[in-house]
Design a protein around this motif. Structure first.
Motif, short mmCIF file in Angstrom:
data_model
loop_
_atom_site.label_atom_id
_atom_site.label_comp_id
_atom_site.label_asym_id
_atom_site.label_seq_id
_atom_site.Cartn_x
_atom_site.Cartn_y
_atom_site.Cartn_z
N GLN A 146 -3.83 -86.36 -35.43
CA GLN A 146 -3.51 -87.73 -36.17
C GLN A 146 -3.65 -87.75 -37.67
OE1 GLN A 146 -6.76 -90.58 -34.73
NE2 GLN A 146 -5.19 -92.24 -34.72
N PHE A 156 6.24 -89.38 -28.16
CA PHE A 156 5.65 -90.54 -28.51
C PHE A 156 6.66 -91.73 -28.59
CE2 PHE A 156 3.01 -93.85 -30.72
CZ PHE A 156 4.15 -94.67 -31.54
N TYR A 205 -6.40 -81.14 -25.45
CA TYR A 205 -6.22 -81.73 -23.92
C TYR A 205 -5.92 -80.58 -22.97
CZ TYR A 205 -6.35 -86.35 -25.88
OH TYR A 205 -6.54 -87.59 -26.62
N ARG A 228 -11.49 -97.72 -31.36
CA ARG A 228 -11.53 -97.44 -32.66
C ARG A 228 -12.90 -96.73 -32.96
NH1 ARG A 228 -7.74 -97.18 -36.62
NH2 ARG A 228 -6.57 -98.96 -36.82
N PHE A 258 -8.95 -85.08 -21.76
CA PHE A 258 -9.43 -84.96 -23.20
C PHE A 258 -10.60 -83.92 -23.01
CE2 PHE A 258 -11.22 -85.34 -27.34
CZ PHE A 258 -12.43 -85.47 -27.20
N TYR A 305 3.34 -97.80 -29.78
CA TYR A 305 1.97 -97.63 -29.83
C TYR A 305 1.39 -99.45 -30.22
CZ TYR A 305 -2.23 -97.67 -32.85
OH TYR A 305 -3.85 -97.74 -33.33
N ARG A 323 -6.86 -86.79 -39.85
CA ARG A 323 -7.76 -87.78 -39.45
C ARG A 323 -8.57 -87.24 -38.28
NH1 ARG A 323 -5.47 -93.22 -38.38
NH2 ARG A 323 -7.69 -93.87 -38.39
N TYR A 368 -0.89 -96.67 -25.91
CA TYR A 368 0.33 -95.83 -26.35
C TYR A 368 0.95 -95.57 -25.21
CZ TYR A 368 -2.84 -94.06 -30.32
OH TYR A 368 -3.46 -93.98 -31.27
N ASP A 387 3.79 -100.24 -33.39
CA ASP A 387 4.63 -99.08 -33.96
C ASP A 387 5.68 -98.83 -32.78
OD1 ASP A 387 3.77 -95.86 -35.20
OD2 ASP A 387 5.60 -96.90 -34.80
N ARG A 435 -15.32 -93.36 -37.73
CA ARG A 435 -14.61 -92.80 -38.96
C ARG A 435 -13.18 -93.66 -39.28
NH1 ARG A 435 -15.93 -86.75 -39.35
NH2 ARG A 435 -17.71 -86.66 -37.78
N GLY A 436 -13.07 -94.72 -38.45
CA GLY A 436 -11.76 -95.52 -38.64
C GLY A 436 -10.57 -94.94 -37.80
N SER A 437 -10.55 -93.52 -37.55
CA SER A 437 -9.49 -93.11 -36.62
C SER A 437 -10.15 -93.64 -35.05
CB SER A 437 -9.54 -91.63 -36.70
OG SER A 437 -10.81 -90.97 -36.45
N ASN A 438 -8.94 -93.18 -34.35
CA ASN A 438 -9.10 -93.99 -32.98
C ASN A 438 -9.96 -92.58 -32.09
OD1 ASN A 438 -8.04 -96.29 -33.17
ND2 ASN A 438 -5.98 -95.57 -32.13
N GLN A 439 -10.79 -93.24 -31.35
CA GLN A 439 -11.24 -92.24 -30.53
C GLN A 439 -10.44 -91.47 -29.57
OE1 GLN A 439 -15.14 -91.69 -30.22
NE2 GLN A 439 -14.27 -92.10 -32.27
N PRO A 440 -10.66 -90.36 -28.79
CA PRO A 440 -9.75 -89.64 -28.01
C PRO A 440 -8.90 -90.64 -26.98
CG PRO A 440 -11.46 -88.23 -28.29
CD PRO A 440 -11.96 -89.75 -28.89
N GLN A 441 -7.76 -90.18 -26.67
CA GLN A 441 -6.95 -91.06 -25.70
C GLN A 441 -7.38 -90.81 -24.53
OE1 GLN A 441 -3.46 -89.72 -27.58
NE2 GLN A 441 -2.91 -91.40 -28.16
N GLN A 494 -1.91 -101.67 -31.31
CA GLN A 494 -3.44 -101.77 -31.62
C GLN A 494 -3.87 -103.21 -31.99
OE1 GLN A 494 -6.71 -100.97 -31.98
NE2 GLN A 494 -6.34 -99.01 -33.23
N PHE A 553 -6.88 -83.04 -31.89
CA PHE A 553 -7.50 -83.39 -30.33
C PHE A 553 -6.76 -81.97 -29.43
CE2 PHE A 553 -8.89 -87.46 -31.37
CZ PHE A 553 -7.72 -87.96 -31.88
#
Lengths: 113, 117
Positions: A91, B45, A36, B97, A46, B48, A31, B33, B56, B100-106, B50, A34
């Motif tokens: 991701q 990790f 960093y 969000r 980022f 998480y 998906r 996160y 999660d 594209r449905g995926s998350n934007q960068p962290q 959302q 990234f």
């Protein structure tokens, strides 16, 4: 299981000596990938997002590229201020953890004047 | 401020004590996160969040670790009965969000450096 590896673990360059960092990934449907940058004592900052094979992004001396199995971060004519740890993350589309982002171990870059 | 804020920046405590680490995400970011980074290691990790979905928790290393997020904003990571192996930098990140449905960068905070004596 989603997995990210990076090579080399550490890289030492002379100022102006171009090189590339590698990020190899295994993911059940990508998906997003990234990149960093992390400086000592700081959180990751980022740089780029890549979504599909063939995509490229550029920022100053950095250029990120993506294939179906790996990504490269090309550094052209680096300067000492480019010294940092560079992290790659992916991701995937796995149903068990749709939004989890998996990080690689990083490449520590040192640019010597 | 405009970025992710974490507190405290440093925490030293004795083995067996409980600790609470706080994260203030960027306003409007629905995803939050928690990661752990040991010396010279990558980001591990932990948990998480959302929006209003169930978190999660698959990365939490033991039942001594827990986290909550109140009102979809501030999050607290709690470690009970701390052990020396819990010593690490704990990083928080937030994102939103994307189309594209995926998350934007962290976007990351600078972390809490936890030392267990």
């Amino acid at each position: 299981e989603d997995q990210v590896t990076q090579s080399p673990e550490a890289l030492r360059l002379q100022e102006g000596e171009s090189s590339s960092l590698n990020c190899s990934y295994t993911v059940s449907g990508l998906r997003g990938l990234f990149w960093y940058r992390q400086d000592p004592g700081k959180g990751p900052e980022f740089l780029f997002t890549l979504y599909s094979a063939g995509e490229e992004k550029e920022k100053e001396r950095l250029k990120a590229t993506l294939t179906k199995k790996e990504s490269f971060l090309h550094i052209t004519a680096p300067k000492p201020e480019d010294s940092a740890t560079y992290l790659c993350a992916v991701q995937g589309m796995g149903k068990t953890s749709y939004d989890k982002v998996i990080f690689g171990p990083g490449t520590s870059l040192s640019v010597i004047p | 401020g405009a970025g992710v804020s974490q507190s405290p920046s440093n925490k030293v405590t004795e083995k067996g004590k409980d600790v609470e680490l706080r994260c203030d995400p960027i306003s409007g970011h629905t995803a939050l996160y928690w990661y752990r980074q040991s010396l010279g290691q990558g980001l591990e990790f932990l948990i998480y969040f959302q929006g209003n979905s169930a978190p999660d928790k698959s990365g939490l290393p033991s039942d001594r670790f827990s986290a909550e997020r109140t009102g979809g904003s501030v999050s607290t990571l709690t470690i009970q009965r701390t052990q020396q192996e819990d010593s690490a930098v704990y990083l928080c990140a937030s994102s939103q969000r994307g189309v594209r449905g995926s998350n934007q960068p962290q976007h990351f905070g600078d972390g809490t450096r936890l030392s267990i004596l």
